[in-house]
Write a protein that holds these residues in place. Sequence first.
Motif, short mmCIF file in Angstrom:
data_model
loop_
_atom_site.label_atom_id
_atom_site.label_comp_id
_atom_site.label_asym_id
_atom_site.label_seq_id
_atom_site.Cartn_x
_atom_site.Cartn_y
_atom_site.Cartn_z
N LEU A 15 0.81 -1.22 0.00
CA LEU A 15 0.00 0.00 0.00
C LEU A 15 0.84 1.27 0.00
N MET A 16 2.18 1.13 0.01
CA MET A 16 3.05 2.30 0.15
C MET A 16 3.71 2.71 -1.16
N THR A 17 3.15 2.29 -2.28
CA THR A 17 3.80 2.58 -3.56
C THR A 17 3.93 4.08 -3.82
N ARG A 18 3.05 4.89 -3.24
CA ARG A 18 3.14 6.34 -3.45
C ARG A 18 3.94 7.03 -2.36
N LEU A 19 4.45 6.27 -1.41
CA LEU A 19 5.19 6.86 -0.30
C LEU A 19 6.62 6.32 -0.24
N TRP A 20 7.14 5.86 -1.39
CA TRP A 20 8.48 5.29 -1.41
C TRP A 20 9.52 6.29 -0.91
N HIS A 21 9.31 7.59 -1.22
CA HIS A 21 10.30 8.58 -0.86
C HIS A 21 10.53 8.64 0.65
N LEU A 22 9.51 8.23 1.45
CA LEU A 22 9.65 8.24 2.90
C LEU A 22 10.62 7.16 3.37
N ARG A 23 10.86 6.15 2.54
CA ARG A 23 11.73 5.04 2.94
C ARG A 23 13.15 5.19 2.42
N GLU A 24 13.47 6.32 1.80
CA GLU A 24 14.83 6.54 1.33
C GLU A 24 15.78 6.89 2.47
N LEU A 25 15.21 7.33 3.61
CA LEU A 25 15.97 7.55 4.84
C LEU A 25 17.16 8.49 4.63
N ARG A 26 16.91 9.60 3.92
CA ARG A 26 17.97 10.57 3.65
C ARG A 26 18.52 11.21 4.92
N TRP A 27 17.73 11.17 5.99
CA TRP A 27 18.19 11.79 7.23
C TRP A 27 19.40 11.07 7.82
N LEU A 28 19.72 9.87 7.30
CA LEU A 28 20.91 9.16 7.76
C LEU A 28 22.17 9.58 6.99
N ASP A 29 22.02 10.37 5.93
CA ASP A 29 23.17 10.70 5.09
C ASP A 29 24.25 11.45 5.86
N ASP A 30 23.84 12.40 6.71
CA ASP A 30 24.84 13.15 7.48
C ASP A 30 25.63 12.22 8.41
N TRP A 31 24.95 11.27 9.02
CA TRP A 31 25.63 10.31 9.88
C TRP A 31 26.59 9.44 9.08
N PHE A 32 26.15 8.99 7.91
CA PHE A 32 27.02 8.17 7.06
C PHE A 32 28.22 8.98 6.57
N GLU A 33 28.01 10.27 6.30
CA GLU A 33 29.11 11.12 5.85
C GLU A 33 30.19 11.21 6.93
N ARG A 34 29.77 11.40 8.18
CA ARG A 34 30.72 11.43 9.28
C ARG A 34 31.41 10.07 9.42
N GLY A 35 30.60 9.01 9.35
CA GLY A 35 31.16 7.68 9.48
C GLY A 35 32.18 7.38 8.41
N ALA A 36 31.93 7.84 7.19
CA ALA A 36 32.88 7.61 6.09
C ALA A 36 34.22 8.29 6.39
N ARG A 37 34.17 9.50 6.94
CA ARG A 37 35.42 10.20 7.28
C ARG A 37 36.17 9.45 8.37
N TRP A 38 35.44 8.96 9.37
CA TRP A 38 36.09 8.22 10.47
C TRP A 38 36.74 6.93 9.96
N VAL A 39 36.01 6.22 9.11
CA VAL A 39 36.54 4.96 8.57
C VAL A 39 37.76 5.23 7.71
N ARG A 40 37.70 6.27 6.89
CA ARG A 40 38.85 6.60 6.02
C ARG A 40 40.07 6.96 6.84
N GLY A 41 39.86 7.56 8.01
CA GLY A 41 40.98 7.96 8.84
C GLY A 41 41.58 6.85 9.67
N ALA A 42 40.97 5.67 9.63
CA ALA A 42 41.48 4.55 10.44
C ALA A 42 41.39 3.26 9.63
N PRO A 43 42.27 3.07 8.66
CA PRO A 43 42.21 1.87 7.82
C PRO A 43 42.53 0.60 8.60
N GLY A 44 42.20 -0.52 7.98
CA GLY A 44 42.49 -1.81 8.62
C GLY A 44 41.45 -2.18 9.65
#
Length: 290
Positions: A15-44
Amino acid sequence: MNLIALILGLALERLMTRLWHLRELRWLDDWFERGARWVRGAPGVPGTFIALVVILLPVVPVAWVAWAFRDALHGLAYLGFAVLVLVFSLGPQDLLVQLKHWIEARERGDEAAAAEIARAIEESDERPDPRPTARALESAIFVQANHRIFGVVFWFMLLGPAGAWAYRVADLFRRHMRATGRGGSSTHAVETLFGLVAWLPARLLALSYAVAGSFDDAFEDWRAYYQRTSAGFFRVSEAILSAAGVGAIRRRCPEDDKLVSVRAAYALLRRAVIIWVTVIAALTLVGLAA
């Protein structure tokens, strides 16, 4: 209770075919951006540990609420919360609906619409085989089925809402790292973690493809892939899903007839869903599933 939540969640997703955009979870992008910097700074190994923390921290509130709601209102609070988490963990788009729309577009001759849907499904940077073969779309379908549906369902039944949400967060973090390239060579750490959580559901789904389609052909293609690959243990799940899925429908589908192949893939996925729900229901009845 999880079985009821699963059935309600799968039904609500229809029933959510018209509400797919709500499941893209863009609000996590900022957290992932920070996480990517942390991971890049500590390889291995440190980078892998940091990636695990980035994935698990958003899961903690979900796990806590699920635990707090377990016995509230005779389980009804937990049921409602579990359905909500499951709906937002599936997807972000409904793969079966996308396939139905692709088939309809091809049948009416709307090649532009069909191509747009195919690009959304294939996610060209995530296809197991980037070469533009006639099987590219079918392969992507069988891979995306695990990423969007079956992997979520597996971890939901094993660990409840927290398991489903952890799988989705791991997948989203992996996609973010691939799409942005922020992690550099440390992207391998995130890929490995996702490979760990995808390993078992991917093989169960590949087995489901074999049971729901041509068993001998699915296993023949699955075995043939293992014989020729040198990929790492946790990095072959996508190729296995592609090999088993394409093998399961190969005999009934001419390689140059994409419409027939996608119809067969659509039917195979529907049968796989029925197999999974039936097995989960049976395990629930005998007390082996929640």
